[in-house]
Each structure stands twice: as structure tokens, then as C-alpha cells.
Scaffold this active site. Structure first.
Site, short mmCIF file in Angstrom:
data_model
loop_
_atom_site.label_atom_id
_atom_site.label_comp_id
_atom_site.label_asym_id
_atom_site.label_seq_id
_atom_site.Cartn_x
_atom_site.Cartn_y
_atom_site.Cartn_z
N GLU A 95 5.33 -10.98 -3.05
CA GLU A 95 5.41 -11.80 -4.07
C GLU A 95 5.98 -11.04 -5.54
OE1 GLU A 95 2.06 -14.56 -3.23
OE2 GLU A 95 1.18 -13.07 -4.23
N CYS A 108 7.53 -9.24 -12.84
CA CYS A 108 6.69 -8.37 -12.24
C CYS A 108 7.20 -8.11 -10.48
CB CYS A 108 5.28 -8.85 -12.25
SG CYS A 108 4.06 -7.81 -11.23
N CYS A 115 -0.53 -2.73 0.61
CA CYS A 115 -1.02 -1.72 0.01
C CYS A 115 -1.97 -0.69 0.67
CB CYS A 115 -1.42 -1.93 -1.59
SG CYS A 115 -1.49 -0.54 -2.84
N CYS A 119 -7.88 -0.71 -4.18
CA CYS A 119 -8.43 -0.97 -5.16
C CYS A 119 -9.42 -2.20 -5.02
CB CYS A 119 -7.49 -0.95 -6.46
SG CYS A 119 -6.62 0.42 -6.45
N CYS A 122 -8.70 -5.56 -6.72
CA CYS A 122 -7.42 -6.13 -6.51
C CYS A 122 -7.22 -6.95 -5.16
CB CYS A 122 -6.31 -4.94 -6.73
SG CYS A 122 -4.51 -5.27 -6.26
N CYS A 342 -2.55 -11.05 -12.81
CA CYS A 342 -2.59 -9.46 -12.58
C CYS A 342 -3.76 -9.31 -11.32
CB CYS A 342 -2.95 -8.79 -13.85
SG CYS A 342 -2.68 -7.00 -13.54
S1 SF4 Z 1 -4.06 -2.31 -7.82
FE1 SF4 Z 1 -3.64 -3.30 -6.20
S2 SF4 Z 1 -1.44 -3.10 -5.40
FE2 SF4 Z 1 -1.98 -1.40 -7.25
S3 SF4 Z 1 -2.42 0.29 -6.20
FE3 SF4 Z 1 -4.62 -0.71 -6.21
S4 SF4 Z 1 -4.76 -2.01 -4.35
FE4 SF4 Z 1 -2.37 -1.25 -4.65
#
Ligand code: SF4
Length: 373
Positions: A95, A108, A115, A119, A122, A342
Site C-alpha cells: 500500500e 508515504c 514486515c 511492532c 502496528c 499511520c
Molecule cells: S511499525 Fe509496523 S511496518 Fe514499521 S517496523 Fe514496526 S511492524 Fe514493521
């Protein structure tokens, strides 16, 4: 199948032209002509390139095209934010988001499909890493955005800034991100100054100095916590590169000074990291680093255990940091209605499949956190 020239860097264009038999003497001129057609005029077909001889266009047409990756979905938020779900020929999807804001417009850009970092606040982190994007795929995100915004050949630009804050950890795809940013910043092409390009990392410490030396963009750090226990939970890569090492790398970031401040990103999670004591800890932590703190009201997504802090708490937090001598703008949520804000990005096709294992892990973390309170 013909290869697309869209998104290639100068070195790649040079080597393709060489393989076609373009002479050493003509190489730079030919590369610059293609560069201008692709990145200034936004040409969509080789036949548009009317300052190239018919014969040369014919030769190019036999091997190449100016095809863009497919747009699987284009959504526009009620606040004007746009999100493109982009599909590459191997079926991978990412995206890209455009956030207009008065005279400024920020694109962005994603650096990976999925990933590895998980996190916990996220949404992208719930999607397994599929692969790194090539620099061509990174650059093609801007080409697609400029097509959609009809931005080619305009003096007034919509896209004034770029943030490498989409899906993925850019410093785990260092070379391709570096090469992609160099195409974004090329004066004779897309021409976005490196002062307007921000690379955001969750804190891959050994690569931060290299980023300063070889990329030279602005730097943002996903900090989100003021002690290692909490950061281990929110940004698990902290177990490998703890806060002290991360902040040392920031202090040594090449050329860091007031005019090139580091941005610390801090997502506001209710009753997790938003107390007034934590705001004061944050000031102590970043003391001596020319920086600002972006406060990001948490953007919820299906299955998350977190809630956004109350607005008056976010304002109190921001006031404390401001009084401590650091700017702390509150980033207004944009594009929440299309999951473009975000931390909300995740390829749509994967959205329905939020892993049960991941939800269990989050529930375990939550009970451990409550146990610590
Ligand atoms: S914030 Fe999301 S996209 Fe960024 S490194 Fe952490 S898990 Fe990966």
C-alpha cells in the site's frame, strides 16, 4: 515479455542501453533523454518520446515498455487522503498513501511486502514478510501516485514530501531504499529534496550511521516508549538494539544538528505509554539530541489490544514536552476511514486473515503488562 523502464535508476538504464548496443559516446545523452521522459514528463509509452529518432524508438519498443504496476484498489478518504493497493507481477501487494495538507502533500512509501518486526501497535506487523521491494518497485509507487494525481508537467506540485513509513522496515532493505531515494531526489527527474524525504526506522542500530552517510535524508525513529521493558513489548526489535544503543546512534547520526533534527515518533496508547511521568522521562532520554517528538494518536485496527489515549491526555503530554524545550506536534489522524492512517497499513487481501496465533500473543502480552501495573 518486455521489461518496464519505469522506476529504474540511472545505473540500470545505462546498463540496459549498453546491452542494446548504445555506444559509450551516446550513453549519457540517451539515459538523460529517457530520464526526462519517464520522471519529468511521465510518459506512458515509448512512442511519445518524439525527440528520439524513429529507429531508436522502434528498437526500444522491441524490448521495453513504460508499464506501471497494477493498481488493485484506489480509495479516497473523506479528508482527501488517498490509498493505492499496488500489485506487482509476482502477485505481491503493498500500500502507498498520499496525505494532502494545505500547500504540502506527503507520499508515504512502502519498502517491503509485509514486515518481520511485529511492532504490537502496528497492523502491518501482523502480516508476515513476503519480500523486499526492488528500488524499481519503490520508485514506481511515486510514478503511480503522480499519474493518479495528474501531477506530471505541473509547476505546482501535490507531492512535496516523501516518508519511508509505509509497510516494512526500510533499513532491512538498505540498498534498494538508498537507490530508490536517490531517484526521488534527482534534480533532473522527480526532484524531491532530501530535506523533504524522511526515512523512518524502528531502530536498526548498525544501519543508522550508513543511512546518514549513504542516503542523507531526514531520519525518524519509532520510539514509542521510555524504558526497555515497555519498548521490548511495543517494538520487539528493542530486545536486540536497546534504547541506550539506539539513542547513541542518533547522537552520532551524520550531520545531525538543529537544521536536520531527528524526529522521534511516539504513538499515544491509553494507559500504556501516555502518563505525565513518561513525558518527563522522554525529555530526559532525548536530552542533547536535536529533535522533535511527533505524537501520533493511535489508529485502531481489527484485533488490536490498544486504545488511543484520551485527547486531553495527549495535549497534557505534548505540553510537558514543549515546556521541556522540544517541539511536539500532535499528528492529526488522516485517512482512518480507509485504513490509511499511520500503523494501519496492511494489504487488503490479507486483512481478513488476522492470525489467531498473533492475537493469542497479544493477549499474553496484555496480561503480562497488567501484571506489571
Ligand atoms: S511499525 Fe509496523 S511496518 Fe514499521 S517496523 Fe514496526 S511492524 Fe514493521
Amino acid at each position: 515479455m518486455n521489461k518496464s523502464l519505469v522506476g529504474l535508476n540511472k545505473k540500470e538504464l545505462n546498463s540496459l542501453l549498453t546491452s542494446m548496443g548504445v555506444s559509450e559516446k551516446q550513453l549519457n545523452m540517451r539515459t538523460n533523454q529517457l530520464w526526462n521522459w519517464i520522471y519529468v514528463r511521465g510518459a506512458k509509452s515509448i512512442s511519445e518520446m518524439t525527440n528520439l529518432s524513429k529507429e531508436f524508438r522502434k528498437e526500444l519498443n522491441e524490448q521495453f515498455n513504460l508499464t506501471r504496476p497494477e493498481i488493485s484498489k484506489n480509495e479516497i478518504s473523506s479528508d482527501g487522503t488517498q490509498k493505492w493497493l499496488i500489485k506487482f507481477p509476482d502477485g505481491s501487494e503493498i500500500e502507498t498513501v498520499f496525505i494532502p495538507d494545505g500547500d504540502r502533500g506527503t507520499l508515504c512509501v512502502s519498502s517491503q511486502v509485509g514486515c518481520t518486526l511485529n511492532c504490537t501497535f502496528c497492523h502491518t506487523g501482523t502480516q508476515k514478510l513476503v519480500r523486499n521491494l526492488s528500488s524499481q518497485e519503490i520508485v514506481s509507487q511515486m510514478v503511480i501516485a503522480k499519474d493518479s494525481l495528474s501531477e506530471w508537467n505541473k509547476t505546482k506540485r501535490d507531492i512535496t514530501n516523501i516518508v519511508m513509513m509505509g509497510m516494512g522496515e526500510p533499513l532491512y532493505n538498505f540498498e534498494n531504499v538508498r537507490d530508490g531515494i536517490n531517484v526521488f531526489a534527482d534534480d533532473a527527474g522527480l526532484s524531491v529534496s532530501k530535506r523533504r524525504i524522511t526515512l523512518s526506522t524502528s531502530g536498526i542500530v548498525p544501519k543508522i550511521e550508513d543511512a546518514g552517510n549513504e542516503i542523507g535524508s531526514m531520519l525518524a525513529i519509532s520510539l514509542h516508549a521510555t524504558n526497555n521493558d515497555l519498548r521490548n513489548e511495543l517494538v520487539p526489535i528493542n530486545k536486540k538494539y536497546p534504547i541506550e544503543e539506539l539513542l547513541d546512534a542518533c547522537k552520532n547520526y551524520p550531520r545531525v544538528k538543529n537544521s536536520k533534527r531527528i524526529t522521534f515518533e511516539y504513538v499515544m496508547l491509553k494507559d500504556v505509554n501516555d502518563s505525565e511521568a513518561q513525558a518527563r522521562d522522554l525529555i530526559k532520554l532525548i536530552s542533547g539530541i536535536p529533535s522533535k517528538i511527533n505524537l501520533i494518536p493511535f489508529n485502531p485496527w481489527p484485533g488490536t489490544i490498544y486504545e488511543c489515549s484520551d485527547w486531553d491526555q495527549i495535549e497534557k503530554f505534548s505540553d510537558i514536552i514543549n515546556r521541556g524545550g522540544y517541539a511536539s506536534p500532535i499528528r492529526m489522524p488522516r485517512g482512518r476511514d480507509i485504513s490509511a492512517a499511520c500503523g494501519q497499513l496492511k494489504s487488503d487481501t490479507k486483512k481478513e486473515k488476522a492470525s489467531i496465533k498473533y492475537k493469542k500473543e497479544l493477549a499474553k502480552l496484555e496480561s503480562e503488562r497488567i501484571g506489571r501495573l
